[in-house]
Scaffold this active site. Sequence first.
Site, PDB file in Angstrom:
ATOM      1  N   HIS A 346      44.333   0.829  -8.922  1.00 19.22           N
ATOM      2  CA  HIS A 346      45.757   0.548  -9.136  1.00 19.22           C
ATOM      3  C   HIS A 346      46.684   1.617  -8.585  1.00 19.22           C
ATOM      4  CE1 HIS A 346      45.753  -3.074 -11.712  1.00 19.22           C
ATOM      5  NE2 HIS A 346      44.598  -2.625 -12.165  1.00 19.22           N
ATOM      6  N   LYS A 534      61.360  -0.282 -15.773  1.00 19.87           N
ATOM      7  CA  LYS A 534      59.957   0.012 -15.486  1.00 19.87           C
ATOM      8  C   LYS A 534      59.641   1.384 -16.049  1.00 19.87           C
ATOM      9  CE  LYS A 534      60.791  -0.620 -11.099  1.00 19.87           C
ATOM     10  NZ  LYS A 534      59.712  -1.434 -10.541  1.00 19.87           N
ATOM     11  N   ARG A 535      58.389   1.770 -15.982  1.00 11.19           N
ATOM     12  CA  ARG A 535      58.014   3.112 -16.436  1.00 11.19           C
ATOM     13  C   ARG A 535      58.801   4.160 -15.647  1.00 11.19           C
ATOM     14  NH1 ARG A 535      53.549   6.121 -14.808  1.00 11.19           N
ATOM     15  NH2 ARG A 535      52.915   4.358 -13.526  1.00 11.19           N
ATOM     16  N   LYS A 540      58.931   6.154  -8.590  1.00 10.38           N
ATOM     17  CA  LYS A 540      59.670   4.900  -8.746  1.00 10.38           C
ATOM     18  C   LYS A 540      61.160   5.080  -8.454  1.00 10.38           C
ATOM     19  CE  LYS A 540      56.323   3.006 -12.050  1.00 10.38           C
ATOM     20  NZ  LYS A 540      55.848   1.817 -11.342  1.00 10.38           N
ATOM     21  N   THR A 642      54.746  -5.707 -10.558  1.00  9.65           N
ATOM     22  CA  THR A 642      54.789  -7.097 -11.027  1.00  9.65           C
ATOM     23  C   THR A 642      56.189  -7.438 -11.537  1.00  9.65           C
ATOM     24  OG1 THR A 642      53.893  -6.352 -13.156  1.00  9.65           O
ATOM     25  CG2 THR A 642      52.341  -7.349 -11.592  1.00  9.65           C
ATOM     26  N   LYS A 646      58.559 -10.987 -11.425  1.00  7.01           N
ATOM     27  CA  LYS A 646      59.237 -11.596 -12.580  1.00  7.01           C
ATOM     28  C   LYS A 646      60.716 -11.821 -12.272  1.00  7.01           C
ATOM     29  CE  LYS A 646      55.922  -9.178 -15.426  1.00  7.01           C
ATOM     30  NZ  LYS A 646      55.635  -7.878 -16.042  1.00  7.01           N
TER      31      LYS A 646
END
Length: 799
Positions: A346, A534-535, A540, A642, A646
Amino acid sequence: MFSSKEAFKQRFLEKFEKMYSKSFAESTLQEQYNTLGQLVREFVSHDWIETNEFYRSNQKKQAYYFSIEFLLGRLLGSNLLNLGVRDIIEVGLKELGVDLIELEEQEVDAGLGNGGLGRLAACFLDSLASLSLPGHGVGIRYKHGLFDQKIVDGYQVELPEQWLRNGNVWEIRKASHSIEVKFGGEVQVSHNGQLMFHHVNAETVTAVPYDMPVIGYQNKVVNTLRLWSAEPSQFRPDKGDVMKYKRETEAISEFLYPDDSHIDGKILRLKQQYFLVSAGLQSIIRSYLKNNYDLLQFHQRVAIHVNDTHPVLAIPELMRILMDEHGFGWEEAWEITTHTISYTNHTTLSEALEKWPTSIFKPLLPRIYMIIEEINERFCKQLWMKYTGNWKRIEEMAIIAHGMIKMAHLAIVGSHSVNGVAQIHTDILKSREMKMFYEFYPYKFNNKTNGITHRRWLMKANPELTSAIKDAIGDEWIVNPKKLALLMDYAKDASFQDKIFEVKQCKKRSLAKRIKSLTGIVVDEQSIFDVQVKRLHAYKRQLLNILHIMYLYNRLKEDANFSITPRTFIFGAKASPGYYYAKKIIKLINTLAVKVNNDPKTKEMLKVIFLENYRVSLAEEIIPAANVSEQISTASKEASGTGNMKFMMNGAITIGTLDGANVEILEEVGSDNIYTFGLTADQVLAYQRNGGYRAHEYYHHNKYLHQVIDQLVGGFFSVTSQEFETIYDSLLVQNDEYFVLKDFHSYVHTHEKLGAAYNDQNSWLEKSIINIAKSGRFSSDRTIKEYADEIWKIHSSKQ
């Protein structure tokens, strides 16, 4: 489930009275929720038993998905949806004076996961059951999960996540199926015709299973999520402090991801991982042997999948069970093990590829360590045969080197399949992170792009959009999500565009109401809802988003001719408790929000919202309301994502880098219907390989960027100049590892294009509909069918 609403009401009231021995008029919402949950679980028991019996009697090969996380969210709503009984129950409850939505609100999100890894696992379980595939989950029943996040004075504060305070109505404790798991002790060797290994003087922990039903979509299939809880063993020899033993035992399943910044935390994490795989595998093999199956055929009847490196100890544990408990020789056990186990990677982040110091590992798991040593020795001999004399390559590929056990290396060597989770991610694994392994085992590597269950993320989260889609193209897409592509015929249809606009505005009104109740802030429902949830992690790049908001704020303050379409920027994220930098980013978002939201000159144009304690149930409210989906990771760093899927499925438009599944979203929707910017993965990798990036150059040559970076430490915020010095230093002193400054101009420019496009509502709605239409490819049903056909070799029970 119930022949009529009257039958439901009768059963519901009878159940309530049996559970609480009082009149329904005295009931609380929690009691009503518990009653309904028990009723639903009892109803599916018949199908649950029938499903397991069918798998057994038809000798179906079964897959077991081992994951340290299962981020399930609330289950009442999704279970009612999958059973097809929501409408009749909603009407029946209403006649009893009960609001079903209020009952759903009573359910606490299960504290069994943290982020994308766990949510993916939950989506996969839903797809397995809905496709009538024999596949189950294996995880840990965390008592407290990760943590509940509170924001106090802008800072993240962690509180225990007490999700089990009122019990878990969906679980069944199976104490009679408990397993003993051993830690510490020594290994004794005996010779009785063959070499035998005995794990003695070990500390024993009892693993107690709690089973939860995984209900397929209107197909009477109910698979199982088995979660293991650590409890003191009654077989433990007297070794002193009983209370200390009890505390240390129960700590194994106390928290998800215990702090591993110290040695005790590392030991606890390792204990968790071995506890999971040992309990899970022993249970699977015990069940397998009950059916009088031959263990030589184990891999023909069972597939074990390890979700990331956390459960990779399944490899040596399966070897241990086969050799030490069932007398197999090494070669036979290795053949069975490597044909049973498959592995999903991952990450491309080297720091996320787990390594365990042998100094910790060997005393805690002595027999497992011996087996890994043997695997390593045999593997290195194979490498020597192919790369004779190339000591450097063998050293780099070894499973054990320099006092560390490399779990990703063990996973690759001990499995028959290694997959990435988006095409670009898999390509990077093969060309960079795992290049040497790909050259040695090219046949093992494959791609399985992630997916999401449209049943939760469209049908449950957005019933209004679901209804509009059904009115346009029927409902065949529910069982075949690719049929959403029929919506392409409606992309330019003015009437359908109006429906999509109304749905989006409805969801925005609902979210605005929630924001007001949670934060007290009133947001403009007509503004662009620009969302990054998100985290919290540096790669990110929530920071890039923040710097852009600061830029917009400065321009609005300083330039009377500068204007923007009003924006509401919405953030949600948890930072790991020990991740100092990420927690500073959260403080920065909240500090910026106070400044922007209270400035009379800008507050009508800009709002910044941070919603605390981001979780699945909150995501179900946020995602359908989003106009813009921020997917802005540094290219090459996000394996898949993901959340991007969504948002897309709910009609938001992506602004993103060419990273992870964004690349495949671009392929589906075309360049006119996604806003991409910034460095490509190849360019990032080239900079990292060859150097040449100078963050200071971008700081000095872009006056707007220069301004916002200086504001981090220059008194712009009502905090000390040291508050955000760490962030400032990460950009200029540490040369901006994640290329925030490099991509800033491109990001700003792309946002300008996006804002202009939003003002042409017909064009924007066309883009939105195209995104929905093309989202069927990203259903987890497609992903799971690929796993089932190409890796696990399992088949539908309807075949």
